[in-house]
Design an enzyme around this catalytic site. Structure first.
Site, mmCIF file in Angstrom:
data_model
loop_
_atom_site.group_PDB
_atom_site.id
_atom_site.type_symbol
_atom_site.label_atom_id
_atom_site.label_comp_id
_atom_site.label_asym_id
_atom_site.label_seq_id
_atom_site.Cartn_x
_atom_site.Cartn_y
_atom_site.Cartn_z
ATOM 1 N N LYS A 64 -11.771 -1.544 6.784
ATOM 2 C CA LYS A 64 -10.974 -2.637 7.332
ATOM 3 C C LYS A 64 -11.396 -2.874 8.783
ATOM 4 O O LYS A 64 -11.726 -3.975 9.158
ATOM 5 C CB LYS A 64 -9.480 -2.316 7.261
ATOM 6 C CG LYS A 64 -8.979 -2.036 5.846
ATOM 7 C CD LYS A 64 -8.333 -3.227 5.160
ATOM 8 C CE LYS A 64 -8.323 -3.061 3.653
ATOM 9 N NZ LYS A 64 -7.408 -2.035 3.151
ATOM 10 N N ASP A 96 -1.232 6.773 7.097
ATOM 11 C CA ASP A 96 -2.360 5.973 6.641
ATOM 12 C C ASP A 96 -2.566 4.875 7.685
ATOM 13 O O ASP A 96 -1.739 3.973 7.813
ATOM 14 C CB ASP A 96 -2.038 5.378 5.263
ATOM 15 C CG ASP A 96 -3.124 4.418 4.753
ATOM 16 O OD1 ASP A 96 -4.091 4.149 5.488
ATOM 17 O OD2 ASP A 96 -2.971 3.945 3.609
ATOM 18 N N TRP A 102 0.807 -1.218 0.000
ATOM 19 C CA TRP A 102 0.000 0.000 0.000
ATOM 20 C C TRP A 102 0.839 1.267 0.000
ATOM 21 O O TRP A 102 0.479 2.254 -0.647
ATOM 22 C CB TRP A 102 -1.017 -0.002 1.151
ATOM 23 C CG TRP A 102 -2.150 -0.950 0.881
ATOM 24 C CD1 TRP A 102 -2.463 -2.076 1.581
ATOM 25 C CD2 TRP A 102 -3.105 -0.879 -0.189
ATOM 26 N NE1 TRP A 102 -3.548 -2.699 1.008
ATOM 27 C CE2 TRP A 102 -3.961 -1.989 -0.065
ATOM 28 C CE3 TRP A 102 -3.319 0.028 -1.243
ATOM 29 C CZ2 TRP A 102 -5.015 -2.224 -0.963
ATOM 30 C CZ3 TRP A 102 -4.363 -0.213 -2.133
ATOM 31 C CH2 TRP A 102 -5.199 -1.325 -1.983
HETATM 32 C C1 LIG Z 1 -6.894 -1.361 1.750
HETATM 33 C C2 LIG Z 1 -5.899 -0.261 1.966
HETATM 34 C C3 LIG Z 1 -5.843 0.873 1.114
HETATM 35 C C4 LIG Z 1 -6.762 1.044 -0.081
HETATM 36 O O1 LIG Z 1 -7.956 1.580 0.359
HETATM 37 P P1 LIG Z 1 -9.183 2.003 -0.599
HETATM 38 O O2 LIG Z 1 -10.183 2.557 0.382
HETATM 39 O O3 LIG Z 1 -9.646 0.778 -1.287
HETATM 40 O O4 LIG Z 1 -8.694 3.045 -1.517
HETATM 41 C C5 LIG Z 1 -4.937 1.856 1.427
HETATM 42 N N1 LIG Z 1 -4.117 1.766 2.490
HETATM 43 C C6 LIG Z 1 -4.142 0.696 3.319
HETATM 44 C C7 LIG Z 1 -3.208 0.640 4.481
HETATM 45 C C8 LIG Z 1 -5.027 -0.344 3.076
HETATM 46 O O5 LIG Z 1 -5.055 -1.408 3.896
#
Ligand SMILES: *Cc1c(COP(=O)(O)O)cnc(C)c1O
Length: 370
Positions: free
Chosen positions: A204, A180, A110
């Site tokens: 998540k 993030d 990511w």
């Molecule tokens: C799943 C994930 C993403 C992607 O997220 P979207 O909402 O599908 O754009 C980005 N960063 C992390 C850490 C993730 O686990």
């Protein structure tokens, strides 16, 4: 497959995302689809301009601020576009036109997706990359080449695909930290006031897809350029209190229910962290006790408490593992398509009993197939 009830199947959902939600939250969601208590209307048909929705946003902001231990110097925004849109919004607002490079840690799949989006907007310097070592571990502080003049440092607290998690805050206190936290947001206490901007999509760990929480320091807002499209401008979103346009009312309501559950039933972040640590301990113990039958992907010190990622000896054995797990009612265990193997995601909503059942399954499978 054994005959299992929907509740039992939901309780054994180890999906990497969208992840499992607590049963009590699902019960309230079911009710709200028909009629929200005190409103009488379906959650799917309530106006985002209603007083009720304004109270939802206000309570949710407070809950998030209280859970994270942040004061009014931070704004809480509810945006769309997922974490992927944040990969662009961060550099659009904070890097465009800068002569000095923003720093990024490249620790897995990511964070690798965030890099090209930043490079579109300005200079980027990778302060550490785990690519050469196959993203099997995270950097020590001594390995980081940090720049005091960078407009910001961006990193990912939990690499969802590889199962790598930082168990400390990294970076310099004099450079804005941007993180993030999509796959470990509200999973453990932390020093959140050391971050200038935190973002996390809901799907998540804290709700359904469709909303991304952005927590940012007011003072960072003041430094932004303001020449980006309105929808992508954090200042415009903050001025509009997250209702610049029609927000995802349903998704926002579900994360409100999740924060209430965290606050009232799960013991806040210390309570949920203790439960999450126990689930992780049970699974990593099964992995370590298998004498090499299961191989963990992450270096032991950097193991994620959210995503337990491992391989088995050979793809045919892996397939049999997945088939037998599915027969027993476990779901969502395939590794991410980029790395394969197995990934057991043990987000907030998953109960300890489910992790224990899966650990027993792992022990038993190893014994029979070693
Ligand atoms: C799943 C994930 C993403 C992607 O997220 P979207 O909402 O599908 O754009 C980005 N960063 C992390 C850490 C993730 O686990």
């Amino acid at each position: 497959m054994k005959m299992l009830t929907p509740n039992q199947l939901n309780s054994l959902n180890f999906s990497g995302g969208p992840g499992a939600l607590p049963e009590t939250v699902l019960d309230q969601v079911r009710e709200a689809i028909v009629s929200v208590p005190d409103v009488g209307l379906s959650i799917l048909g309530i106006s985002h301009r209603s007083d009720w929705f304004a109270s939802v946003v206000a309570e949710l902001e407070t809950n998030i601020r209280v859970l994270l231990g942040l004061d009014k110097g931070y704004r809480v925004l509810f945006l769309q576009g997922g974490a992927t849109q944040q990969f662009s919004m961060v550099p659009m607002n904070l890097l465009r036109g800068s002569p000095v490079a923003a720093q990024y840690l490249h620790t897995g799949y990511w964070s690798g997706k965030a890099l090209p989006e930043a490079r579109r907007e300005g200079p980027v310097q990778v302060a550490w990359s785990g690519e050469a070592s196959g993203f099997s571990h995270l950097p020590t502080d001594a390995e980081l080449a940090l720049d005091a003049d960078a407009p910001y440092l961006h990193y990912i607290s939990n690499e969802t695909v590889e199962g790598l998690q930082f168990h400390r805050v990294v970076g310099r206190d004099d450079v804005p930290r941007i993180c993030d936290m999509s796959s470990d947001f509200l999973s453990r206490p932390g020093e959140f006031d050391r971050f200038s901007l935190i973002y996390a999509h809901a799907q998540k760990n804290i709700g359904p897809a469709g909303v991304t929480v952005v927590v940012l320091r007011d003072e960072l807002l003041q430094k932004m350029r303001g020449d980006v499209p309105t929808f992508l401008d954090y200042r415009a979103q903050a001025d509009a209190n997250s209702v610049l346009n029609t927000p995802p009312v349903f998704a926002i309501y579900v994360i409100l229910l999740v924060t209430r559950w965290l606050r009232d039933e799960a013991g806040g972040l210390p309570g949920i962290a203790a439960k999450n640590a126990k689930k992780a301990e049970v699974l990593y113990k099964a992995l370590d006790a298998s004498r090499g039958f299961y191989r963990g992907r992450a270096a032991a010190a950097d193991r994620s408490l959210m995503n337990v990622v491992f391989t088995l000896p050979g793809s045919d054995v892996e397939q049999r593992f997945l088939d037998e797990a599915a027969d027993a009612g476990f779901s969502g265990l395939n590794g991410h398509r980029s790395v394969g193997g197995i990934r057991a995601s043990i987000y907030n909503g998953l109960e300890l009993s489910a992790a224990e059942m899966f650990a027993n399954f792992m022990d038993d499978f190893a014994r029979r197939n070693r």
